[in-house]
Write an enzyme that holds these catalytic residues in place. Structure first.
Site, short mmCIF file in Angstrom:
data_model
loop_
_atom_site.label_atom_id
_atom_site.label_comp_id
_atom_site.label_asym_id
_atom_site.label_seq_id
_atom_site.Cartn_x
_atom_site.Cartn_y
_atom_site.Cartn_z
N GLY A 140 79.09 75.25 49.42
CA GLY A 140 79.14 73.94 48.78
C GLY A 140 78.32 73.91 47.51
N VAL A 148 76.76 78.06 53.90
CA VAL A 148 76.57 77.91 55.35
C VAL A 148 77.08 79.18 56.05
CG1 VAL A 148 77.03 76.50 57.38
CG2 VAL A 148 76.85 75.43 55.13
N ASP A 164 75.56 60.77 50.93
CA ASP A 164 76.67 61.65 50.54
C ASP A 164 77.72 61.67 51.65
OD1 ASP A 164 78.09 63.32 48.90
OD2 ASP A 164 76.99 65.13 49.42
#
Length: 619
Positions: free
Chosen positions: A46, A51, A160
């Site tokens: 991202g 991740v 977010d």
């Protein structure tokens, strides 16, 4: 003007940048972070982090490892705020929130250790299905609102909310991730290629104008997400992030029924209430939004998903307002262009339709290209003039002096942001106990609130250490509910429960606390309770009676003996049955019935002298 500065264009070739980032990310696979977490494979990348699936060698479990990008990890200001936000997010315990286990730094890499959720994101589901039926959309939205509501109750704002931050587990559970990370990045004033702090499609108007965020900004983003779940489209499309942000500030979110004809008016009202441009007219937090969404869900017809599935979506027109009366600047620029009803500007993957052109998100036939370009130039010129004029006004009114804002009750990061918007600087001074102000929040600011000061003035923040520490009461060997009650009476919060085997403490009673009894604990920090699982019944099969007797006696269990003739080749003088069975939890002092074969062939075991049903206390 400040939000406009958050979008930047990379000077690097995009392909080169992608190769550099991928090489850096892949180099982590196989490495061990903090001597404990093995990086297995990459899951996603991202704007802030990559991740990975990993393995916790200490607790022998699969975890998710979120490793911050190098440009963020190299910012000391960001790392400090990031650690603070991660600590607060870790205290948020809710079944619809991805649990945060640990945070650390290894050779300059800043990382989080989180619960591993096997499944996919809500974005993946939307990409696959396009849109959801009304019942399915609300059934997905409500767990998200429950997670946000739990955060809002403890003063945590997500900032977010978007489908990419919603995980759908393989068992159907919905979980929200990335709590607290947006605030850490916002506070560090970092910008990255292609990244906006708070994804622009879901930004509330007040975030665009001032950067402020509270529970109602999460509600706004959830309302935008509900619109997308119902229609398959984001309400505002445009050629640049700035143009999308402009529409959030100046336009009203269209009704979902204008895209999917026949949707009930309750859904239109739900979206309109959550996405009102005035925060004061939205639900005050996600908990209230969830309550209203639950009422709407109950009122929907049972078969509405199947009946709405066949409805053909109507593409969003230019600046399609919910009340049909607003006409913003971007509407006036494009209102003379006809929109093809059967040629949307792009699909769900964002690929432009080859038969249309897109100017600030509005579509028209290719023959009008020269008029679109002139209109686009006019729109861009108007935006630039507005920004320059706004900057001039700001300089005349706020650029020389400012009043010290109300900072009491804010975190240091939020206080710094609010002060910096006025051109003021802050530093953390001494700390003090203040029972009225939570720990790590601002208890006092010097100079005082309301004082007129010159821009650039350094404000000193006095942070609260919270309420005075309280001694943990002794709740050992108390039933769990009574132990929790005693903790609350002492002014402490019962925290998570850890289960352990115990031969001395009955099942369900407390073995100990963390911190231990008598130790001082901050009232705002939970107390962990170690609770007894009792004794796990051992497997006695195949043992001689004397061996079984010794094992039971060591656990404090009372043996009751039952003799039975050998059958089907069973060995004499051998345990062939037990009640309770192996693996079942029992308490010290419980009776255990042991069945063994007779002793007609044994000569040495003391049980050979027993006959019939015997009761041996375990000696």
């Amino acid at each position: 003007m400040e939000p406009a500065a958050k979008w930047q264009v990379s000077a690097l070739n995009p392909h080169t940048l992608h190769l550099m980032e991928r090489a850096e990310a892949d180099s982590l696979i196989g490495q061990v972070l903090d001597g404990r977490y093995v990086v297995r494979s990459r899951i996603a990348r991202g704007g802030m982090a990559t991740v990975y699936a990993g393995h916790d060698t200490k607790l022998d479990r699969t975890v998710a490892l979120k490793v911050m990008h190098a440009n963020l990890a190299g910012d000391e200001d960001f790392v400090r705020r990031f650690v603070d936000e991660a600590r607060h997010a870790a205290a948020l315990s809710h079944p619809n929130v991805v649990a945060m286990y640990d945070q650390g730094t290894d050779q300059g890499r800043v990382f989080l250790v989180m619960e591993y959720v096997a499944g996919r994101t809500l974005r993946d589901l939307l990409t696959e299905r396009g849109r959801l039926g009304p019942r399915a959309a609300l059934q997905v939205l409500r767990p998200i609102l429950a997670a946000l509501g739990a955060a809002h109750r403890v003063g945590l704002v997500h900032r977010d909310v978007k489908p990419e931050n919603v995980l759908l587990a393989a068992d159907g559970q919905v979980k929200v991730t990335d709590f607290g990370l947006a605030r850490a990045v916002t506070a560090s004033r970092q910008t990255q290629t292609g990244m906006l702090i708070g994804t622009v499609a879901y930004l509330a108007p007040e975030q665009v104008l001032t950067g402020d965020a509270d529970a109602r900004t999460d509600v706004y983003a959830a309302g935008i997400m509900l619109f997308e779940l119902l229609t398959g489209y984001q309400p505002y499309q445009a050629g640049t992030p700035l143009a999308v942000a402009y529409r959030h500030v100046n336009e009203t979110v269209p009704a979902p029924s204008s895209v999917i004809p026949g949707l009930p008016p309750q859904l239109d009202a739900l979206v309109a209430g959550a996405t009102d441009r005035d925060p004061a007219r939205r639900p005050p937090d996600a908990g209230r939004f969830d309550a209203v969404a639950g009422e709407v869900l109950q009122a929907l017809p049972p078969d509405i998903d199947s009946t709405s599935a066949s409805v053909v979506p109507v593409p969003l027109g230019p600046s399609q307002a919910a009340d049909g009366t607003r006409a913003s600047l971007s509407e006036r620029v494009t209102q003379n262009f006809r929109v093809s009803p059967d040629a949307p500007s792009s699909g769900h993957d964002g690929t432009p339709n080859p038969h249309t052109m897109v100017i600030s998100g509005f579509e028209g036939p290719p023959r009008t290209r020269w008029r679109r370009r002139r209109a686009s130039g006019l729109f861009a010129a108007c935006v630039v003039v507005a920004l320059l004029f706004g900057g001039f006004v700001w300089f005349q009114t706020e650029g020389r002096t400012a009043r010290v804002p109300q900072l009491v009750g804010l975190s240091e990061a939020d206080a710094r942001l609010r002060a910096e918007k006025l051109g003021l600087k802050v530093k953390a001074g001494s700390s003090r106990q203040d029972p009225r102000v939570p720990k790590d929040k601002v208890a006092q600011v010097e100079p005082g609130v309301g004082t007129q000061v010159r821009t650039g003035t350094l404000l000193t923040l006095v942070l609260s250490t919270g309420k005075p520490p309280v001694a943990v009461p002794d709740v050992r060997k108390q039933p769990l509910d009574q132990a929790e009650q005693l903790l609350r009476q002492a002014g402490l919060q019962p925290g998570r429960q850890v289960r352990q085997d115990s031969a001395t403490v009955p099942r369900g009673d407390v073995i100990t606390t963390r911190p231990a009894a008598g130790k001082k604990q901050n009232p705002e920090e939970p107390v962990t309770l170690v609770v007894s699982r009792g004794i796990t019944m051992p497997d006695l099969s195949g043992l001689t009676p004397s061996q079984a007797a010794r094992k039971l006696a060591a656990l404090g269990l009372n043996a009751q003996w039952r003799q039975q003739a050998p059958d089907n080749g069973q060995q004499p003088n051998t345990v062939i049955g037990q009640d309770p069975p192996a693996g079942q939890p029992v308490n010290r002092g419980d009776a255990v019935q042991v069945t063994f074969t007779d002793q007609s062939q044994c000569q040495w075991d003391p049980f050979c002298s027993y006959g019939g049903d015997q009761n041996d206390g375990g000696g």
